[in-house]
Enzyme design. Structure first.
Site, short mmCIF file in Angstrom:
data_model
loop_
_atom_site.label_atom_id
_atom_site.label_comp_id
_atom_site.label_asym_id
_atom_site.label_seq_id
_atom_site.Cartn_x
_atom_site.Cartn_y
_atom_site.Cartn_z
N ARG A 104 0.82 -1.21 -0.01
CA ARG A 104 -0.11 -0.09 -0.11
C ARG A 104 0.76 1.03 0.12
NH1 ARG A 104 -4.60 -0.07 4.40
NH2 ARG A 104 -2.72 0.08 5.75
N THR A 108 -1.54 7.67 -0.27
CA THR A 108 -2.75 7.19 -0.78
C THR A 108 -3.51 6.07 -0.42
OG1 THR A 108 -1.84 5.91 -2.49
CG2 THR A 108 -1.87 8.15 -3.16
N ASP A 200 0.64 -3.86 12.06
CA ASP A 200 1.15 -4.28 10.90
C ASP A 200 1.20 -5.80 10.81
OD1 ASP A 200 2.90 -4.70 8.65
OD2 ASP A 200 2.68 -2.53 8.48
N ASP A 203 4.95 -6.68 9.28
CA ASP A 203 6.01 -6.35 10.28
C ASP A 203 6.03 -7.39 11.44
OD1 ASP A 203 7.05 -4.41 8.59
OD2 ASP A 203 5.90 -2.82 9.85
C1 PRP Z 1 -1.09 -5.01 4.14
C2 PRP Z 1 -2.00 -6.30 4.20
C3 PRP Z 1 -3.02 -6.19 3.27
C4 PRP Z 1 -3.09 -4.66 2.82
C5 PRP Z 1 -4.47 -4.61 3.45
O1 PRP Z 1 0.07 -5.22 3.43
O2 PRP Z 1 -1.21 -7.56 4.38
O3 PRP Z 1 -2.16 -6.73 2.05
O4 PRP Z 1 -2.07 -4.15 3.82
O5 PRP Z 1 -4.67 -3.25 3.11
P1 PRP Z 1 -5.96 -2.83 2.29
O6 PRP Z 1 -6.88 -3.64 2.53
O7 PRP Z 1 -6.17 -1.34 2.59
O8 PRP Z 1 -5.42 -2.79 0.80
P2 PRP Z 1 1.09 -3.93 3.24
O9 PRP Z 1 0.78 -2.94 2.29
O10 PRP Z 1 1.34 -3.49 4.70
O11 PRP Z 1 2.29 -4.89 2.82
P3 PRP Z 1 3.24 -5.73 3.40
O12 PRP Z 1 2.12 -7.20 3.59
O13 PRP Z 1 4.15 -6.14 2.49
O14 PRP Z 1 3.59 -5.49 4.99
N1 URA Z 2 -2.30 -3.78 6.99
C1 URA Z 2 -1.89 -4.36 8.14
O1 URA Z 2 -0.94 -5.01 8.11
N2 URA Z 2 -2.88 -3.93 9.14
C2 URA Z 2 -3.73 -3.04 9.14
O2 URA Z 2 -4.17 -2.97 10.19
C3 URA Z 2 -4.06 -2.62 7.78
C4 URA Z 2 -3.40 -3.06 6.69
#
Ligand code: PRP
Ligand code: URA
Length: 209
Positions: A104, A108, A200, A203
């Site tokens: 993400r 945005t 997160d 993480d």
């Molecule tokens: C997180 C999570 C989803 C997304 C959800 O990923 O694992 O993929 O955010 O958010 P949304 O419904 O608003 O799109 P992130 O972008 O943090 O990436 P990561 O898994 O690599 O940490």
């Molecule tokens: N992605 C995450 O990992 N946690 C949240 O709460 C939202 C998006």
């Protein structure tokens, strides 16, 4: 909210409480995500078709059932969806695994693609998308769109915590997709995090923060 199945078995609820706890460390967090995914997988695969076969037991012949029909594929959304893949593979070791890399954009909150590799015969499979967090729904919606563009006709979305907004987004943009969630949370904060959520997921799974 439509096309939503909440898997709230007591074991799942207990494990989600541990997952939400900010004091849960990476090793335990990863184990919990795997265990919850396995427990959810039991229900997500409930409608898999069976066929009858004859099996020779040591004392006779049994009419027995084995899995048949459409094969399954799983598609974890990188990174956090990776934590769920082994839970499903423990149940269905022959499932093919595709990967979609999305992050993400922090300002945005729009998903950005950086990787996509799907099984060659993805369009012949029932595909279960794995992502522990359904927040705005943008990432899952884009992943579903990719799969549809590749010709996949049967898609399920499996997440551990879903926000009401995220569910509404998927209902609106992909009314044919059933969402399996283990918990539904009401709100998102200004950074798009699910509240109370678990923080997160990527993480916490990989110890990057
Ligand atoms: C997180 C999570 C989803 C997304 C959800 O990923 O694992 O993929 O955010 O958010 P949304 O419904 O608003 O799109 P992130 O972008 O943090 O990436 P990561 O898994 O690599 O940490
Ligand atoms: N992605 C995450 O990992 N946690 C949240 O709460 C939202 C998006």
């Amino acid at each position: 909210m439509e096309n939503l199945i909440v898997l709230d078995h007591p074991l799942i609820q207990h494990k989600i409480s541990l997952l939400r706890d900010k004091n849960t460390k990476t090793k335990e967090f990863r184990e919990l995500v795997l265990e919850i995914s396995m427990l959810m997988g039991y229900e997500v695969t409930r409608e898999m078709p069976l066929k009858e076969v004859e099996i020779e037991t040591p004392v006779g012949v049994a009419k027995a059932k084995v899995l048949s029909g459409k094969k399954l594929g799983i598609v974890p959304i990188l990174r956090a969806g990776l934590g769920m893949a082994d839970g499903i593979l423990n149940l269905l070791p022959m499932a093919k695994v595709g990967h979609i890399g999305l992050y993400r954009e922090p300002d945005t909150l729009k998903p950005v693609e950086y990787y996509c590799k799907l099984p060659e015969d993805a369009e012949e499979r029932e595909i279960v998308i794995l992502d522990p967090m359904l927040a705005t729904g943008g990432s899952a919606s884009l992943a579903i769109q990719y799969l549809k563009e590749k010709g996949v006709k049967s898609i399920k979305l499996m997440c551990i915590i879903a926000s009401e907004d995220g569910i509404k987004t998927i209902n609106k943009e992909h009314p044919d997709v059933t969402i399996y969630a283990a918990a539904v949370d009401k709100t998102l904060d200004e950074k798009g995090y699910i509240v109370p959520g678990l923080g997160d997921a990527g993480d916490r799974l990989f110890g990057t923060k």
